[in-house]
Design an enzyme around this catalytic site. Structure first.
Site, PDB file in Angstrom:
ATOM      1  N   HIS A 261      22.088  57.254 -14.120  1.00 24.35           N
ATOM      2  CA  HIS A 261      22.297  57.269 -15.574  1.00 24.35           C
ATOM      3  C   HIS A 261      22.580  58.704 -16.051  1.00 24.35           C
ATOM      4  CE1 HIS A 261      21.449  55.715 -19.716  1.00 24.35           C
ATOM      5  NE2 HIS A 261      21.164  56.974 -19.921  1.00 24.35           N
ATOM      6  N   GLU A 262      21.699  59.623 -15.689  1.00 20.43           N
ATOM      7  CA  GLU A 262      21.869  61.004 -16.161  1.00 20.43           C
ATOM      8  C   GLU A 262      23.099  61.647 -15.518  1.00 20.43           C
ATOM      9  OE1 GLU A 262      20.276  61.725 -18.707  1.00 20.43           O
ATOM     10  OE2 GLU A 262      18.655  60.246 -18.567  1.00 20.43           O
ATOM     11  N   HIS A 265      25.898  60.934 -17.791  1.00 21.93           N
ATOM     12  CA  HIS A 265      25.922  61.895 -18.913  1.00 21.93           C
ATOM     13  C   HIS A 265      26.418  63.257 -18.417  1.00 21.93           C
ATOM     14  CE1 HIS A 265      24.041  59.421 -21.943  1.00 21.93           C
ATOM     15  NE2 HIS A 265      22.917  59.253 -21.277  1.00 21.93           N
ATOM     16  N   GLU A 291      26.713  57.331 -23.911  1.00 22.69           N
ATOM     17  CA  GLU A 291      25.921  56.297 -23.244  1.00 22.69           C
ATOM     18  C   GLU A 291      26.813  55.368 -22.409  1.00 22.69           C
ATOM     19  OE1 GLU A 291      22.842  56.811 -23.262  1.00 22.69           O
ATOM     20  OE2 GLU A 291      21.870  54.960 -22.644  1.00 22.69           O
TER      21      GLU A 291
END
Ligand code: ZN
Length: 497
Positions: A261-262, A265, A291
């Protein structure tokens, strides 16, 4: 010096202040000794007042007025448009309101923490009432056309309105509620017993997840991965992107999917163009688009069969206590377990958006005066029952669970769901351009997908508004169609429904 050069010089200095805050915020969560807190909050407040006075400098207003009547390139216009938004937001609020909000926020955050640990909504209630009052005042100063909530949405997802979100969310809900019900009732539940056999060491989890982040394309010469209680991604700029994770030795997927997830980003931040550094053209366009990048790598890639086809051997080598007959199918089904639950941050991909809709309904009704803060626990519980079929046993696991309202972040939650919808829409468009992407993922090759995101999303910075960027990248208006199609096709197979 031209007006534009003068303007950009000021904008870049503001951005340097933002980079300093970013680094100090990262340090606060990862490195700072406990006693450093008092000085740190003074340092942060100093930077924020410096930024505010520079942004609201009357010269900035004069420069914007002048530039708006000049012939500018598309990129210059985007910079002027974005700074105009920030300038208007910064100058529209009276100084007393800004101060009152800052004072209220730190107290409210503290009371929320106490109320949550003591399961005492009544304690938090007057603070939330005040937050709603200050938020509504802010929205009135910012202005809106149809719905007061539009002014709040616009802070987090520029251009987004209730009239766009309502049909998007209700369509999504109508598709997801029956799907989740069918999944819950299916006799074909995933087998996760391999998770109970032994511990997954922190060191090995770190090694495995960093390898995945690097393969996806996160540049560790322009970024770092550290540990913090609440994972996040921040940093100073495209060449200094810092994200964090946390470890649970009982359950390796929290760390892995947190890192993926990160990484989403982080690759977005690293993909912003250096030539535009320090200006809106070199900055991410919105929380929703941000997101979309994190959720795509976490879910569409990380929870795909192809991902595990490539990584299963390495995973088993890393954690050598795993059964030797653990296969791709079992792993793939285990990481796609769907179960309606009480806590948003622990929820799966299929139920997650229902948690967001509970919050969206509440926020919209609150700021429109249709419900009172005192009604919240009951309203929350009945919505949870209606959407997810579960009822919280107490407010700690219900209405008090999220930090957002205690910080005054009303209007933020919808960006999470928008991110999921945008992720599916972008991934579908990338697949239409290159149907071989899943085959490449099965060989551990992520470049084709990352390059698609680079050229369609990252390099554009804030040139377009989020919905326009999505339209340009996918040829369609923001919609829930691709997301619903993605969920249905994945879960009908996994749960055999
Ligand atoms: Zn995120």
């Amino acid at each position: 010096m031209t007006d534009y050069d003068n303007f950009i010089g000021r904008v870049k200095e503001l951005s340097l202040i933002g980079s300093l805050s970013g680094l100090m915020g990262w340090d606060q969560e990862t490195m700072m000794p406990p006693k450093g807190g008092k000085l740190r909050s003074d340092m942060m407040a100093f930077l924020s007042s410096q930024a505010h006075s520079r942004m609201t400098d009357p010269v900035m207003g004069e420069l914007l007025d002048s530039l708006e009547s000049q012939n500018l390139t598309a990129e210059q216009s985007a910079n002027v448009r974005e700074v105009r938004q920030s300038y208007d937001k910064a100058t529209k609020l009276p100084a007393e309101l800004v101060e009152e909000k800052a004072r209220h926020k730190s107290k409210s955050l503290q009371v929320w923490q106490e109320a949550r640990s003591e399961n005492d909504f009544e304690k938090f209630k007057p603070y939330l009432e005040k937050t709603v009052e200050l938020t509504c005042k802010t929205a009135e100063y910012y202005g809106y056309e149809d719905n007061i909530y539009d002014a709040l949405l616009d802070i987090f997802e520029p251009g987004m309105t209730v009239s766009q979100l309502d049909p998007l969310f209700s369509g999504l809900r109508e598709s997801i509620i029956p799907l989740v019900k069918a999944i819950s009732e299916s006799p074909n539940q995933p087998d996760t017993s391999f998770l109970d056999i032994g511990k997954f060491s922190e060191e090995k989890q770190r090694e495995f997840s960093m390898k995945v982040a690097e393969s996806i394309g996160f540049d560790f010469n322009a970024g770092r991965m550290d540990t913090s209680t609440h994972p996040f991604c921040s940093g100073a700029g495209p060449n200094d992107v810092r994200f964090t994770t946390r470890y649970d030795e009982e359950f390796p997927f929290g760390c892995l999917y947190g890192v993926m997830h990160e990484t989403g980003h982080g690759t977005y931040e690293q993909g912003l163009l250096e030539v535009h550094e320090g200006t809106p053209m070199g900055q991410a366009v919105s929380l929703g688009i941000h997101e979309s990048q994190s959720r795509m790598w976490e879910n569409m890639v990380g929870r795909s069969k192809e991902f595990w086809q490539f990584y299963i051997e390495e995973f088993k080598n890393c954690f050598d206590h795993l059964p030797s007959d653990l296969n791709v199918d079992t792993l793939h089904r285990a990481v796609n377990t769907v179960k309606p639950s009480l806590i948003r941050v622990e929820s799966d991909e299929a139920t997650y958006n229902l948690h967001i809709m509970v919050r969206y309904e509440i926020e919209k009704q609150l700021v429109n005066g249709n419900i009172a803060v005192g009604d919240l626990p009951d309203f929350w519980n009945s919505k949870m029952e209606e959407y997810l079929g579960v009822t919280p046993p107490n407010d700690t696991k219900g209405v008090l669970q999220d930090i957002h309202w205690s910080m005054g972040a009303i209007g933020y939650f919808p960006t999470y769901t928008l991110g999921n919808l945008y992720a599916a829409q972008l991934y579908a468009a990338a697949l239409a351009d290159d149907p071989n992407i899943p085959n490449k993922i099965a060989k551990g090759e992520f470049t084709a997908l990352l390059d698609w995101m680079r050229s369609h999303i990252h390099v554009h910075g804030s040139k377009l508004l989020p919905a326009d960027l999505l339209r340009q990248a996918t040829g369609k208006d923001p919609s829930s169609d691709d997301f619903v199609r993605y969920l249905k096709s994945k879960y009908t197979k996994i749960y055999n429904i």
